[in-house]
Scaffold this motif. Sequence first.
Motif, PDB file in Angstrom:
ATOM      1  N   LYS A   1       7.889 -11.426  -7.001  1.00 32.91           N
ATOM      2  CA  LYS A   1       7.063 -10.511  -7.227  1.00 32.91           C
ATOM      3  C   LYS A   1       7.642  -8.986  -7.976  1.00 32.91           C
ATOM      4  CE  LYS A   1       3.968 -10.360  -3.163  1.00 32.91           C
ATOM      5  NZ  LYS A   1       3.621  -9.663  -2.087  1.00 32.91           N
ATOM      6  N   TYR A   2       8.910  -8.661  -7.608  1.00 32.28           N
ATOM      7  CA  TYR A   2       9.066  -7.275  -8.009  1.00 32.28           C
ATOM      8  C   TYR A   2      10.278  -7.413  -9.034  1.00 32.28           C
ATOM      9  CZ  TYR A   2       6.093  -5.450  -4.272  1.00 32.28           C
ATOM     10  OH  TYR A   2       5.033  -5.227  -3.671  1.00 32.28           O
ATOM     11  N   SER A   3      10.598  -8.584  -9.434  1.00 26.31           N
ATOM     12  CA  SER A   3      11.725  -9.070 -10.550  1.00 26.31           C
ATOM     13  C   SER A   3      11.063  -8.834 -11.821  1.00 26.31           C
ATOM     14  CB  SER A   3      12.054 -10.175 -10.518  1.00 26.31           C
ATOM     15  OG  SER A   3      13.110 -10.505  -9.369  1.00 26.31           O
TER      16      SER A   3
ATOM     17  N   ARG B   1      11.163   1.705   6.295  1.00 28.79           N
ATOM     18  CA  ARG B   1       9.586   1.584   6.614  1.00 28.79           C
ATOM     19  C   ARG B   1       9.113   0.334   6.176  1.00 28.79           C
ATOM     20  NH1 ARG B   1       6.076   6.433   6.053  1.00 28.79           N
ATOM     21  NH2 ARG B   1       4.993   5.179   7.649  1.00 28.79           N
ATOM     22  N   ILE B   2       9.700  -0.464   5.151  1.00 28.04           N
ATOM     23  CA  ILE B   2       9.057  -1.780   4.810  1.00 28.04           C
ATOM     24  C   ILE B   2       8.649  -2.723   5.741  1.00 28.04           C
ATOM     25  CG2 ILE B   2       9.709  -1.348   2.263  1.00 28.04           C
ATOM     26  CD1 ILE B   2      11.706  -3.530   2.523  1.00 28.04           C
ATOM     27  N   PHE B   3       9.496  -2.737   6.803  1.00 31.60           N
ATOM     28  CA  PHE B   3       9.183  -3.579   7.907  1.00 31.60           C
ATOM     29  C   PHE B   3       8.216  -3.288   8.991  1.00 31.60           C
ATOM     30  CE2 PHE B   3      13.514  -3.987   6.322  1.00 31.60           C
ATOM     31  CZ  PHE B   3      13.704  -5.190   6.072  1.00 31.60           C
TER      32      PHE B   3
ATOM     33  N   GLY C   1      -1.764  -9.286  -3.866  1.00 27.99           N
ATOM     34  CA  GLY C   1      -2.347 -10.323  -3.145  1.00 27.99           C
ATOM     35  C   GLY C   1      -1.607 -10.233  -1.611  1.00 27.99           C
ATOM     36  N   GLY C   2      -0.876  -9.338  -1.572  1.00 28.63           N
ATOM     37  CA  GLY C   2       0.044  -8.971  -0.144  1.00 28.63           C
ATOM     38  C   GLY C   2      -0.687  -8.715   0.906  1.00 28.63           C
ATOM     39  N   THR C   3      -0.354  -8.837   2.056  1.00 26.76           N
ATOM     40  CA  THR C   3      -1.159  -8.265   3.179  1.00 26.76           C
ATOM     41  C   THR C   3      -0.543  -7.282   3.864  1.00 26.76           C
ATOM     42  OG1 THR C   3       0.112  -9.703   4.890  1.00 26.76           O
ATOM     43  CG2 THR C   3      -1.800 -10.722   3.742  1.00 26.76           C
ATOM     44  N   GLY C   4       0.684  -6.965   3.399  1.00 27.38           N
ATOM     45  CA  GLY C   4       1.510  -5.580   4.246  1.00 27.38           C
ATOM     46  C   GLY C   4       1.942  -6.010   5.364  1.00 27.38           C
ATOM     47  N   LEU C   5       1.766  -7.473   5.763  1.00 26.61           N
ATOM     48  CA  LEU C   5       2.473  -8.045   7.068  1.00 26.61           C
ATOM     49  C   LEU C   5       3.578  -8.582   7.044  1.00 26.61           C
ATOM     50  CD1 LEU C   5      -0.923  -8.256   8.978  1.00 26.61           C
ATOM     51  CD2 LEU C   5       0.599  -6.451   9.339  1.00 26.61           C
ATOM     52  N   GLY C   6       3.734  -9.193   5.958  1.00 28.69           N
ATOM     53  CA  GLY C   6       4.903 -10.103   5.774  1.00 28.69           C
ATOM     54  C   GLY C   6       6.423  -9.889   6.492  1.00 28.69           C
ATOM     55  N   LEU C   7       6.787  -8.488   6.058  1.00 26.50           N
ATOM     56  CA  LEU C   7       8.300  -8.175   6.452  1.00 26.50           C
ATOM     57  C   LEU C   7       7.933  -7.630   8.034  1.00 26.50           C
ATOM     58  CD1 LEU C   7       9.580  -6.143   3.444  1.00 26.50           C
ATOM     59  CD2 LEU C   7      10.202  -8.448   4.254  1.00 26.50           C
ATOM     60  N   ALA C   8       6.834  -7.038   8.303  1.00 23.18           N
ATOM     61  CA  ALA C   8       6.606  -6.886   9.913  1.00 23.18           C
ATOM     62  C   ALA C   8       6.795  -8.309  10.854  1.00 23.18           C
ATOM     63  CB  ALA C   8       5.447  -6.338  10.109  1.00 23.18           C
TER      64      ALA C   8
ATOM     65  N   GLY D   1      17.190  -2.275  -7.845  1.00 23.33           N
ATOM     66  CA  GLY D   1      17.150  -3.639  -7.214  1.00 23.33           C
ATOM     67  C   GLY D   1      16.982  -3.268  -5.641  1.00 23.33           C
ATOM     68  N   THR D   2      16.676  -4.536  -5.002  1.00 23.12           N
ATOM     69  CA  THR D   2      16.534  -4.482  -3.581  1.00 23.12           C
ATOM     70  C   THR D   2      17.430  -5.690  -2.891  1.00 23.12           C
ATOM     71  OG1 THR D   2      14.579  -3.456  -3.745  1.00 23.12           O
ATOM     72  CG2 THR D   2      14.977  -4.599  -1.657  1.00 23.12           C
ATOM     73  N   THR D   3      17.948  -5.544  -1.848  1.00 25.39           N
ATOM     74  CA  THR D   3      18.673  -6.346  -1.230  1.00 25.39           C
ATOM     75  C   THR D   3      18.055  -6.518   0.345  1.00 25.39           C
ATOM     76  OG1 THR D   3      20.698  -6.071  -2.443  1.00 25.39           O
ATOM     77  CG2 THR D   3      20.653  -7.685  -0.482  1.00 25.39           C
TER      78      THR D   3
HETATM   79  P1  ADP Z   1       3.168  -7.244   1.038  1.00 25.98           P
HETATM   80  O1  ADP Z   1       2.381  -8.311   1.580  1.00 25.98           O
HETATM   81  O2  ADP Z   1       2.589  -6.021   0.574  1.00 25.98           O
HETATM   82  O3  ADP Z   1       4.390  -7.757   0.059  1.00 25.98           O
HETATM   83  P2  ADP Z   1       5.373  -6.980   3.125  1.00 25.98           P
HETATM   84  O4  ADP Z   1       5.603  -6.513   4.384  1.00 25.98           O
HETATM   85  O5  ADP Z   1       6.057  -8.490   2.483  1.00 25.98           O
HETATM   86  O6  ADP Z   1       3.857  -6.752   2.390  1.00 25.98           O
HETATM   87  O7  ADP Z   1       6.242  -5.873   2.193  1.00 25.98           O
HETATM   88  C1  ADP Z   1       5.972  -4.529   2.255  1.00 25.98           C
HETATM   89  C2  ADP Z   1       6.205  -3.592   1.168  1.00 25.98           C
HETATM   90  O8  ADP Z   1       7.844  -3.775   0.939  1.00 25.98           O
HETATM   91  C3  ADP Z   1       5.811  -4.249  -0.204  1.00 25.98           C
HETATM   92  O9  ADP Z   1       4.307  -3.936  -0.512  1.00 25.98           O
HETATM   93  C4  ADP Z   1       6.716  -3.485  -1.256  1.00 25.98           C
HETATM   94  O10 ADP Z   1       6.237  -2.176  -1.373  1.00 25.98           O
HETATM   95  C5  ADP Z   1       7.954  -3.464  -0.531  1.00 25.98           C
HETATM   96  N1  ADP Z   1       8.850  -4.691  -1.123  1.00 25.98           N
HETATM   97  C6  ADP Z   1       9.274  -5.677  -0.134  1.00 25.98           C
HETATM   98  N2  ADP Z   1      10.084  -6.491  -0.876  1.00 25.98           N
HETATM   99  C7  ADP Z   1      10.252  -5.508  -2.040  1.00 25.98           C
HETATM  100  C8  ADP Z   1      11.271  -5.930  -3.154  1.00 25.98           C
HETATM  101  N3  ADP Z   1      12.086  -7.044  -3.168  1.00 25.98           N
HETATM  102  N4  ADP Z   1      11.426  -4.999  -4.083  1.00 25.98           N
HETATM  103  C9  ADP Z   1      10.670  -3.989  -4.128  1.00 25.98           C
HETATM  104  N5  ADP Z   1       9.776  -3.496  -3.013  1.00 25.98           N
HETATM  105  C10 ADP Z   1       9.742  -4.334  -2.053  1.00 25.98           C
END
Ligand code: ADP
Length: 265
Positions: free
Chosen positions: A164-166, A201-203, A218-225, A247-249
């Motif tokens: 998505k972010y690439s 905080r992204i988790f 289309g994200g739910t904001g819950l995937g990483l949680a 970038g992000t790792t």
């Molecule tokens: P979403 O459904 O919004 O993707 P996630 O829980 O998967 O929810 O991710 C939370 C947030 O973390 C995303 O909305 C985005 O802002 C950030 N994020 C996650 N992965 C990346 C990434 N690879 N590069 C940049 N931002 C990211």
Amino acid sequence: LRANFSVIQKETGFVNGLITVLHDITEQEKIDMERREFVANVSHELRTPLTTMRSYLEALADGAWRDENIAPTFLNVTQTETERMIRLVNDLLQLSKMDSQEYELNFEFVEFNKFFTRIIDRFEMSKSQNVEFVRLLPEKSYYVDIDTDKLTQVIDNIISNALKYSPDGGNIRFGFTVHDNMLRVMISDDGMGIPKENVSRIFDRFYRVDRARARSMGGTGLGLAIAREMIETHGGKIWAESEEGQGTTIFFTLPYELDEAGDWE
Ligand code: ADP
């Protein structure tokens, strides 16, 4: 911290004891606050697609249904929004199951390289973007005892985010190494990155760096949680390192064994 004092008095009237009960109200308050915030977030997340759908359905009912050019687009929007709500409710159900410890893991002993490669292959076959996949996988076999469905979901989510972010022409690197008796898996992109102060905080549930943008994808904001819960129940940890504009790792760890019998070599 709140303290309740009770005085223990003997019949004689002399005070000979003091009971102190300490309640950690800060902890309780924190839980209450998080719960309120969670309910507010869920309501908001559901209201947004519902109000969007209402306007599109109103327009259709007002006559747009007769317009061959407009009607399919409007119906498409309502369909996309419905699908997002279903995803959201499914994610919520999954989190609530995890919260109440009501779910079981179906452990399977698998060779990690093969398992990881299969997921990467699936994404590489179906990706529509001009993004190159780079595999930095060791030759050696490492066995993990995992719920393959759950771990697949975790990795799917991380790879979907990376895609998505690439940027166009970017790379996504996949690798794993061994550190402190754990496998350390990494999925790295050279996308837009995340500001330093937001990385951890992204988790969190419903946390998004850019709300509007993430939602429109289309994200739910819950995937990483969900990913964090799942990795932690497997005995691992998950975290991110990111540089804005670079970038992000995403890293996660898993306990492993060196051979199929579960023994160390
Ligand atoms: P979403 O459904 O919004 O993707 P996630 O829980 O998967 O929810 O991710 C939370 C947030 O973390 C995303 O909305 C985005 O802002 C950030 N994020 C996650 N992965 C990346 C990434 N690879 N590069 C940049 N931002 C990211």
